[in-house]
Design an enzyme around this catalytic site. Structure first.
Site, short mmCIF file in Angstrom:
data_model
loop_
_atom_site.label_atom_id
_atom_site.label_comp_id
_atom_site.label_asym_id
_atom_site.label_seq_id
_atom_site.Cartn_x
_atom_site.Cartn_y
_atom_site.Cartn_z
N ARG A 228 0.89 -1.24 0.18
CA ARG A 228 -0.01 0.02 -0.04
C ARG A 228 0.80 1.32 0.08
O ARG A 228 1.69 1.41 0.58
CB ARG A 228 -0.99 0.15 1.22
CG ARG A 228 -2.26 -0.69 0.91
CD ARG A 228 -3.01 -0.57 0.01
NE ARG A 228 -4.31 -1.06 0.01
CZ ARG A 228 -4.55 -2.13 -0.82
NH1 ARG A 228 -3.64 -2.63 -1.46
NH2 ARG A 228 -5.72 -3.02 -0.69
N HIS A 276 -1.80 0.15 -9.64
CA HIS A 276 -2.36 -0.56 -8.81
C HIS A 276 -3.02 -2.08 -9.26
O HIS A 276 -4.28 -2.02 -9.36
CB HIS A 276 -3.23 -0.05 -8.01
CG HIS A 276 -3.81 -0.55 -6.55
ND1 HIS A 276 -3.96 0.18 -5.54
CD2 HIS A 276 -3.62 -1.90 -6.26
CE1 HIS A 276 -4.21 -0.81 -4.39
NE2 HIS A 276 -4.25 -1.88 -4.80
P1 NDP Z 1 -1.66 -10.37 5.48
O1 NDP Z 1 -2.54 -9.85 6.20
O2 NDP Z 1 -1.77 -11.90 5.16
O3 NDP Z 1 -0.17 -10.04 5.93
C1 NDP Z 1 0.43 -8.89 6.32
C2 NDP Z 1 1.72 -8.90 6.75
O4 NDP Z 1 2.44 -7.80 7.08
C3 NDP Z 1 2.10 -9.99 7.96
O5 NDP Z 1 3.14 -10.74 7.70
C4 NDP Z 1 2.19 -9.10 9.19
O6 NDP Z 1 3.05 -9.36 10.13
C5 NDP Z 1 2.86 -7.72 8.27
N1 NDP Z 1 2.73 -6.52 9.36
C6 NDP Z 1 1.50 -5.87 9.50
N2 NDP Z 1 1.69 -4.94 10.23
C7 NDP Z 1 3.14 -4.89 10.57
C8 NDP Z 1 3.97 -4.03 11.45
N3 NDP Z 1 3.48 -2.90 11.88
N4 NDP Z 1 5.30 -4.31 11.42
C9 NDP Z 1 5.76 -5.20 10.61
N5 NDP Z 1 5.16 -6.21 9.97
C10 NDP Z 1 3.74 -5.87 9.93
O7 NDP Z 1 -1.42 -9.65 3.84
P2 NDP Z 1 -1.03 -10.24 2.49
O8 NDP Z 1 0.48 -10.79 2.59
O9 NDP Z 1 -2.00 -11.08 1.94
O10 NDP Z 1 -1.09 -8.98 1.81
C11 NDP Z 1 -0.28 -7.89 2.12
C12 NDP Z 1 -0.94 -6.35 1.46
O11 NDP Z 1 -0.67 -6.43 0.32
C13 NDP Z 1 -2.59 -6.59 1.67
O12 NDP Z 1 -2.93 -5.91 2.90
C14 NDP Z 1 -2.91 -5.39 0.53
O13 NDP Z 1 -2.70 -4.31 0.97
C15 NDP Z 1 -1.74 -5.49 -0.65
N6 NDP Z 1 -2.20 -5.95 -1.87
C16 NDP Z 1 -1.74 -5.35 -2.98
C17 NDP Z 1 -2.58 -5.87 -4.29
C18 NDP Z 1 -1.82 -4.95 -5.10
O14 NDP Z 1 -2.28 -5.31 -6.21
N7 NDP Z 1 -1.09 -4.02 -5.41
C19 NDP Z 1 -3.10 -6.79 -4.26
C20 NDP Z 1 -3.48 -7.44 -3.15
C21 NDP Z 1 -3.03 -7.05 -1.65
P3 NDP Z 1 2.55 -10.70 11.04
O15 NDP Z 1 2.62 -11.96 10.08
O16 NDP Z 1 3.28 -10.94 12.00
O17 NDP Z 1 1.08 -10.29 11.66
#
Ligand code: NDP
Length: 313
Positions: A228, A276
């Site tokens: 994002r 995006h």
């Molecule tokens: P998940 O919700 O499965 O995972 C999020 C990851 O981010 C986890 O590993 C989490 O850590 C980590 N995280 C969250 N907050 C923090 C923080 N404060 N510090 C460190 N690490 C953090 O998401 P996905 O992997 O499925 O997807 C990630 C993002 O990709 C989505 O939220 C979306 O915004 C974006 N996206 C973009 C697309 C595009 O076309 N550009 C398409 C689809 C998604 P932990 O594992 O420890 O909880």
């Protein structure tokens, strides 16, 4: 239940002509209504939504499940009018994960194989030989090791790259060196040649990739953002690109979308921009997961891939 279970499809981005048949193939008894033709609001059991208008779900009093038609829930989490107590799930779609990993591989390979330099050399009619390096010489670091992040990390590792990842909580992933939390952020970044951000937009990740993070990378590192836009301090990234600290960037997401025409990123040759679309939900693969979760909700079981609205992911 005497009437047919009913799902409301509500997305301006996704094509109901693909989604409705995919859902009905996965559950032939399911009645699917396409917004704004919702029928009687009390008959709607499930809402499959992407960026619904704030307040749009308030009238559906018998909702059992809200399914976010994507991985990032930032749009829905911001809707203060969402009915309380109804579980929200996100998609964890194999097709979407494959598409995301494909985009990440493409961006990483492009930098690793110097294709961006050859594109530049071609424009100047210049034969430029750069000796190729094995994949294992390039260290790729993923910020975010969630459903999509872990898939991308493993796809890169399968290609022989040296892959590490950083998340909030400690993780174990075969073949991936893992780091967690603010205390290990510096160490993670210091050993990353190509940084791939796949973080959700949450209050905690807002501008997490700031000047300090960008300068913790080795000088001349590459940056790919497919998570994002809000997770990056864009003025700091612009400065790091101008200064050469970040040699090049591939950006799919931005603080403001669509990226305004006057934004300086457009004129920077070292920046690749895509609008995006690194990955989208795939009806054929997602429908099975959606239907399984609807069935769980009907039988009173906790759904899979529930999100925490307050946490933001
Ligand atoms: P998940 O919700 O499965 O995972 C999020 C990851 O981010 C986890 O590993 C989490 O850590 C980590 N995280 C969250 N907050 C923090 C923080 N404060 N510090 C460190 N690490 C953090 O998401 P996905 O992997 O499925 O997807 C990630 C993002 O990709 C989505 O939220 C979306 O915004 C974006 N996206 C973009 C697309 C595009 O076309 N550009 C398409 C689809 C998604 P932990 O594992 O420890 O909880």
């Amino acid at each position: 239940m005497s009437r047919a279970p009913t799902l409301l499809f509500m997305s301006a981005l996704d094509d109901p002509a693909e989604w409705v048949p995919a859902l009905q193939r996965a559950w032939p008894e399911l009645k699917v209504r396409v917004w704004p033709d919702a029928g009687h609001p009390d008959d709607v059991d499930f809402a499959l939504v992407w960026k619904p208008e704030p307040g749009a779900l308030r009238t559906f009093r018998n909702l059992r499940l809200i399914i976010n038609l994507g991985a990032g829930i930032d749009a829905i989490a911001a809707d203060e009018t969402l009915p309380e107590g109804i579980p929200i799930v996100r998609l964890a779609d194999e097709g979407q994960a494959e598409m995301m990993s494909g985009y990440v591989l493409l961006a990483v390979l492009r930098y690793h194989r110097n294709l961006h330099r050859f594109e530049e050399a071609k424009r100047a009619h210049r034969w430029t030989y750069i000796h190729p390096k094995p994949h294992a010489h390039t260290r790729v670091g993923l910020m975010g090791l969630g459903y999509l992040g872990a898939h991308a990390a493993q796809s890169l590792a399968a290609q022989g790259f040296r892959v590490s990842g950083w998340s909030r909580n400690p993780k174990t992933l075969p073949g991936i060196e893992t780091f967690a939390g603010p205390d290990q952020r510096q160490a993670f970044l210091a050993q990353t040649d190509i940084l791939v951000a796949l973080l959700p937009a949450t209050p905690d990740t807002h501008r997490l990739i700031d000047r300090e993070a960008l300068y913790a990378l080795p000088r001349g590192a590459s940056f790919v953002n497919v998570g994002r836009g809000s997770t990056v301090d864009e003025p700091a990234l612009l400065a790091a690109l101008r200064d050469g600290q970040i040699a090049e960037a591939t950006l799919d997401v931005f603080e403001r979308e669509p990226l305004p025409p006057e934004h300086p990123f457009w004129d920077m040759p070292q920046v690749t921009i895509t609008p995006h679309l690194a990955s989208v939900a795939v009806p054929e693969t997602a429908a099975r997961q959606i239907v399984a979760n609807c069935r769980r909700a009907l039988s009173g079981e906790a759904p899979d891939y529930a999100v925490d609205r307050r946490r933001g992911y």
